[in-house]
Structures are given as structure tokens and as C-alpha cells.
Design a protein around this motif. Sequence first.
Motif, mmCIF file in Angstrom:
data_model
loop_
_atom_site.group_PDB
_atom_site.id
_atom_site.type_symbol
_atom_site.label_atom_id
_atom_site.label_comp_id
_atom_site.label_asym_id
_atom_site.label_seq_id
_atom_site.Cartn_x
_atom_site.Cartn_y
_atom_site.Cartn_z
ATOM 1 N N LEU A 59 0.936 -1.047 0.094
ATOM 2 C CA LEU A 59 -0.078 -0.045 -0.008
ATOM 3 C C LEU A 59 0.794 1.341 -0.008
ATOM 4 C CD1 LEU A 59 -2.643 -1.077 2.380
ATOM 5 C CD2 LEU A 59 -2.948 -1.240 0.091
ATOM 6 N N ASP A 60 0.431 2.248 -0.726
ATOM 7 C CA ASP A 60 0.916 3.499 -0.591
ATOM 8 C C ASP A 60 0.946 4.387 0.903
ATOM 9 O OD1 ASP A 60 -1.589 4.935 -1.049
ATOM 10 O OD2 ASP A 60 -1.269 5.235 -3.049
ATOM 11 N N GLU A 61 1.245 5.617 0.796
ATOM 12 C CA GLU A 61 0.945 6.381 2.053
ATOM 13 C C GLU A 61 -0.382 6.680 2.330
ATOM 14 O OE1 GLU A 61 1.804 8.845 -1.485
ATOM 15 O OE2 GLU A 61 2.960 7.476 -0.516
ATOM 16 N N ASN A 62 -1.346 6.595 1.290
ATOM 17 C CA ASN A 62 -2.928 7.043 1.410
ATOM 18 C C ASN A 62 -3.546 5.479 1.588
ATOM 19 O OD1 ASN A 62 -2.431 9.492 1.364
ATOM 20 N ND2 ASN A 62 -2.093 9.394 -1.031
ATOM 21 N N ASP A 63 -2.673 4.520 1.985
ATOM 22 C CA ASP A 63 -3.536 3.083 2.193
ATOM 23 C C ASP A 63 -4.064 2.556 1.149
ATOM 24 O OD1 ASP A 63 -2.365 2.552 4.753
ATOM 25 O OD2 ASP A 63 -4.140 3.584 5.693
ATOM 26 N N GLN A 64 -3.850 3.116 -0.351
ATOM 27 C CA GLN A 64 -4.137 2.502 -1.556
ATOM 28 C C GLN A 64 -2.948 1.612 -1.917
ATOM 29 O OE1 GLN A 64 -7.369 3.873 -2.708
ATOM 30 N NE2 GLN A 64 -7.343 4.614 -0.581
#
Length: 113
Positions: free
Chosen positions: A55-60
Amino acid sequence: MKYKLFLDDIRDVNMVYKKLTNDDFVVVRNFDDFKKVIIEKGLPELISFDNDLGLDENDQIAEDGYACAKWLVYESGLDLRNLKFNVHSANPVASQQIQGLLDNYIKHLRANN
């Protein structure tokens, strides 16, 4: 500068290559760092690809190894004719996508030069 690049969000090099360590590679964990290292250091002598990068920093869902391969082919502007790479991803469909994209592009480049 000669170096090897290892793309994986979780694993360390010795989890994939039993006789090698993180000291043998520049280890990157995401798409942005993959691009940054190649832009700064040039094309590595070997790239080892994972696909699923968490996941990225935005939890995507983060951009994956296939996105990295597409960046190399379509945006990097680098000469990939002599690229050596390995796909160590546990995702069989994505592994085939990365392998196929790079194999076919390198084959195309070699046939037209």
C-alpha cells in the motif's frame, strides 16, 4: 556506475537469492524509489522485480512492478537492449506480464538495430 537493483516491498535479497545479501543490490521498496535510483545512477546491470508492492502512504494499492517495467519501456528513454532482469514475484499473472513486456520490447529493440 555498475549496480544491481532489487525491487520488493517486503523481502530482502537473501530471501530470494540464497547466496546474496542486500549489500549486493540497491534495494528499493516502491515505484518512486525505483525511478529515482535509475534516474540518478543510470540503468542497472540487473533488475530483480517483485510485482505487488503493498500500500502507498494513503493506504491505496501502490503502483506495482509492472508499472515499473512500463515506465522503463515507455517513459525512461533508456536503451534497454542489454537489460538483464529477473522476475521474482509470487504473483504468476503479473510475473508473466513483466516478463513478456520486457522480453518483447528487448527483442524488438535488438531486431531493429
